[in-house]
Design a protein around this motif. Structure first.
Motif, PDB file in Angstrom:
ATOM      1  N   ILE A  20       0.837  -1.201   0.000  1.00 57.89           N
ATOM      2  CA  ILE A  20       0.000   0.000   0.000  1.00 57.89           C
ATOM      3  C   ILE A  20       0.876   1.256   0.000  1.00 57.89           C
ATOM      4  N   SER A  21       1.989   1.227   0.722  1.00 60.76           N
ATOM      5  CA  SER A  21       2.901   2.376   0.748  1.00 60.76           C
ATOM      6  C   SER A  21       3.444   2.671  -0.645  1.00 60.76           C
ATOM      7  N   ILE A  22       3.807   1.627  -1.379  1.00 55.72           N
ATOM      8  CA  ILE A  22       4.306   1.819  -2.746  1.00 55.72           C
ATOM      9  C   ILE A  22       3.203   2.396  -3.633  1.00 55.72           C
ATOM     10  N   ILE A  23       1.988   1.888  -3.479  1.00 57.30           N
ATOM     11  CA  ILE A  23       0.853   2.405  -4.259  1.00 57.30           C
ATOM     12  C   ILE A  23       0.620   3.880  -3.932  1.00 57.30           C
ATOM     13  N   PHE A  24       0.718   4.219  -2.646  1.00 57.77           N
ATOM     14  CA  PHE A  24       0.500   5.609  -2.232  1.00 57.77           C
ATOM     15  C   PHE A  24       1.544   6.543  -2.829  1.00 57.77           C
ATOM     16  N   VAL A  25       2.813   6.153  -2.786  1.00 61.64           N
ATOM     17  CA  VAL A  25       3.843   7.063  -3.305  1.00 61.64           C
ATOM     18  C   VAL A  25       3.724   7.196  -4.827  1.00 61.64           C
ATOM     19  N   LEU A  26       3.336   6.123  -5.503  1.00 58.58           N
ATOM     20  CA  LEU A  26       3.109   6.218  -6.950  1.00 58.58           C
ATOM     21  C   LEU A  26       1.917   7.123  -7.254  1.00 58.58           C
ATOM     22  N   ARG A  27       0.865   6.964  -6.490  1.00 61.77           N
ATOM     23  CA  ARG A  27      -0.313   7.824  -6.658  1.00 61.77           C
ATOM     24  C   ARG A  27       0.047   9.290  -6.415  1.00 61.77           C
ATOM     25  N   TRP A  28       0.859   9.525  -5.419  1.00 60.75           N
ATOM     26  CA  TRP A  28       1.265  10.893  -5.087  1.00 60.75           C
ATOM     27  C   TRP A  28       2.002  11.538  -6.256  1.00 60.75           C
ATOM     28  N   VAL A  29       3.037  10.877  -6.766  1.00 58.01           N
ATOM     29  CA  VAL A  29       3.850  11.509  -7.805  1.00 58.01           C
ATOM     30  C   VAL A  29       3.134  11.534  -9.156  1.00 58.01           C
ATOM     31  N   LEU A  30       2.297  10.556  -9.435  1.00 54.74           N
ATOM     32  CA  LEU A  30       1.626  10.511 -10.736  1.00 54.74           C
ATOM     33  C   LEU A  30       0.419  11.450 -10.788  1.00 54.74           C
ATOM     34  N   TYR A  31      -0.284  11.590  -9.671  1.00 53.51           N
ATOM     35  CA  TYR A  31      -1.513  12.395  -9.679  1.00 53.51           C
ATOM     36  C   TYR A  31      -1.270  13.835  -9.217  1.00 53.51           C
ATOM     37  N   TYR A  32      -0.442  14.017  -8.185  1.00 57.86           N
ATOM     38  CA  TYR A  32      -0.237  15.346  -7.610  1.00 57.86           C
ATOM     39  C   TYR A  32       1.026  16.044  -8.088  1.00 57.86           C
ATOM     40  N   GLN A  33       2.054  15.272  -8.475  1.00 57.11           N
ATOM     41  CA  GLN A  33       3.373  15.870  -8.706  1.00 57.11           C
ATOM     42  C   GLN A  33       3.864  15.799 -10.152  1.00 57.11           C
ATOM     43  N   GLY A  34       3.022  15.461 -11.095  1.00 52.19           N
ATOM     44  CA  GLY A  34       3.397  15.575 -12.502  1.00 52.19           C
ATOM     45  C   GLY A  34       4.044  14.376 -13.143  1.00 52.19           C
ATOM     46  N   GLY A  35       4.042  13.226 -12.474  1.00 53.40           N
ATOM     47  CA  GLY A  35       4.507  12.009 -13.121  1.00 53.40           C
ATOM     48  C   GLY A  35       5.993  11.743 -12.963  1.00 53.40           C
ATOM     49  N   LEU A  36       6.510  10.825 -13.794  1.00 53.26           N
ATOM     50  CA  LEU A  36       7.894  10.379 -13.733  1.00 53.26           C
ATOM     51  C   LEU A  36       8.578  10.560 -15.076  1.00 53.26           C
ATOM     52  N   ALA A  37       9.819  10.997 -15.043  1.00 54.92           N
ATOM     53  CA  ALA A  37      10.624  11.142 -16.266  1.00 54.92           C
ATOM     54  C   ALA A  37      12.081  11.262 -15.833  1.00 54.92           C
ATOM     55  N   TRP A  38      12.984  11.319 -16.822  1.00 49.54           N
ATOM     56  CA  TRP A  38      14.402  11.548 -16.515  1.00 49.54           C
ATOM     57  C   TRP A  38      14.882  12.669 -17.431  1.00 49.54           C
ATOM     58  N   GLU A  44      11.750  14.130 -12.813  1.00 49.79           N
ATOM     59  CA  GLU A  44      12.927  13.327 -12.465  1.00 49.79           C
ATOM     60  C   GLU A  44      13.097  13.259 -10.949  1.00 49.79           C
ATOM     61  N   PHE A  45      12.860  14.382 -10.283  1.00 47.70           N
ATOM     62  CA  PHE A  45      12.930  14.378  -8.821  1.00 47.70           C
ATOM     63  C   PHE A  45      11.974  13.354  -8.226  1.00 47.70           C
ATOM     64  N   ASN A  46      10.827  13.142  -8.883  1.00 45.49           N
ATOM     65  CA  ASN A  46       9.823  12.241  -8.336  1.00 45.49           C
ATOM     66  C   ASN A  46      10.310  10.791  -8.200  1.00 45.49           C
ATOM     67  N   TRP A  47      11.385  10.453  -8.949  1.00 47.71           N
ATOM     68  CA  TRP A  47      11.968   9.128  -8.751  1.00 47.71           C
ATOM     69  C   TRP A  47      12.545   8.987  -7.345  1.00 47.71           C
ATOM     70  N   HIS A  48      12.910  10.090  -6.747  1.00 49.95           N
ATOM     71  CA  HIS A  48      13.546  10.061  -5.419  1.00 49.95           C
ATOM     72  C   HIS A  48      12.632   9.424  -4.364  1.00 49.95           C
ATOM     73  N   PRO A  49      11.407   9.911  -4.165  1.00 48.24           N
ATOM     74  CA  PRO A  49      10.546   9.244  -3.181  1.00 48.24           C
ATOM     75  C   PRO A  49      10.099   7.856  -3.609  1.00 48.24           C
ATOM     76  N   VAL A  50       9.864   7.662  -4.901  1.00 49.71           N
ATOM     77  CA  VAL A  50       9.388   6.360  -5.365  1.00 49.71           C
ATOM     78  C   VAL A  50      10.436   5.269  -5.110  1.00 49.71           C
ATOM     79  N   LEU A  51      11.672   5.517  -5.517  1.00 47.54           N
ATOM     80  CA  LEU A  51      12.719   4.508  -5.359  1.00 47.54           C
ATOM     81  C   LEU A  51      13.123   4.322  -3.902  1.00 47.54           C
ATOM     82  N   ASN A  52      13.140   5.402  -3.141  1.00 51.29           N
ATOM     83  CA  ASN A  52      13.529   5.261  -1.746  1.00 51.29           C
ATOM     84  C   ASN A  52      12.491   4.495  -0.933  1.00 51.29           C
ATOM     85  N   ILE A  53      11.215   4.748  -1.181  1.00 47.72           N
ATOM     86  CA  ILE A  53      10.181   4.047  -0.426  1.00 47.72           C
ATOM     87  C   ILE A  53      10.055   2.598  -0.867  1.00 47.72           C
TER      88      ILE A  53
END
Length: 276
Positions: A20-38, A44-53
């Motif tokens: 659930i924690s992984i789902i939450f952090v993915l939901r956070w960055v994809l819905y509230y923070q503009g998604g994932l990219a490099w 790109e910053f959004n990979w930071h919370p996703v990978l760390n959690i």
């Protein structure tokens, strides 16, 4: 294993909370923070919370308790060491990529690096995790290492692992709070908008996950018996292929009636440290 059903309940809760924690952090960055990219930007910053959690917290937690899984006791100690080391290596790779992502984003956006407590403790955790991994592999997977070295370092290895795991969760809580303070402007974090509520719940999930993992890791009665004990119990259980490990382990508790079970464990674990 003693108290197998409570163990199974707590383990199941830990796995569910981790997912659930992984789902939450993915939901956070994809819905509230503009998604994932490099691309050097916020995505790109959004990979930071996703990978760390997902890696540095959830995967590291699983690596910590992998020895406690009774169905894994059919495997040799060497196999479990390799699995433990592999999970930690993957978690470390996730942490390194997450660190690179945040430095890359800061440099592209002209934001100073390493000015917050979050960044200080976080980088220290990554460095210590690297040392823990290197020393662990060197001492426990290199066959010619002296047994005395292994025995002397084991308490430090276990203690450092638990401290690291707890520290990484604390760093994550500091990081997500810092991110919300910086990113929420209208309404602000203090006004508790939906994103703030959502991420606060994510923080609570991380705390619960950490508490469950630490509970499993610190129960002496759930510790893996040594290989000699497992082999003996397998034979007594009526099968040489290890298919009756679970039922046979109950004999360990029966044998300890009238004698302190902790003393049985201490002798068993001391022998295990000497032969591995």
């Amino acid at each position: 294993m003693e108290y197998y059903k409570p163990f199974l309940v707590i383990l199941s809760c830990a796995v569910v909370v981790g997912i659930i924690s992984i789902i939450f952090v993915l939901r956070w960055v994809l819905y509230y923070q503009g998604g994932l990219a490099w691309n050097g930007g916020l995505a790109e910053f959004n990979w930071h919370p996703v990978l760390n959690i997902s890696g540095f917290i959830v995967l590291q937690g699983l690596a910590i308790i992998v020895y406690r899984l009774p169905w894994s006791w059919r495997c040799s100690k060497l196999t479990m060491k390799l699995i433990h080391a592999s999970l930690n290596l993957v978690a470390f790779i996730f942490a390194v990529v997450a660190t690179v992502a945040v430095f890359d984003f800061h440099n592209a956006a002209k934001i100073p690096n390493m000015y917050s407590l979050h960044s200080w403790v976080g980088l220290a955790a990554v460095i210590q995790y690297c040392l823990q991994l290197v020393l662990g592999v060197g001492l426990y997977l290199v066959p010619f290492m002296p047994v005395s070295w292994k025995m002397a370092f084991m308490p430090i290895h276990v203690y450092s692992g638990l401290i690291l795991f707890s520290s990484v969760i604390a760093v994550a809580l500091m990081g997500i709070t810092e991110k919300l303070i910086f990113s929420l402007n209208n309404p602000k974090y203090k006004d508790l908008p939906p994103e703030a509520v959502f991420v606060n719940i994510l923080g609570l999930l991380l705390v619960v996950y950490g508490a469950l993992i630490l509970w499993i890791a610190t129960r002496q009665s759930w510790k893996r018996p040594n290989d000699q004990t497992l082999h003996s119990l397998n034979s007594d259980g009526g099968g040489e292929d290890g298919t009756k490990v679970g039922p046979a382990l109950s004999q360990l508790s029966d044998a300890a009636e009238g004698e302190d079970f902790g003393e049985v464990r201490k002798r068993s674990n001391k022998y295990d440290d000497q032969v591995n």
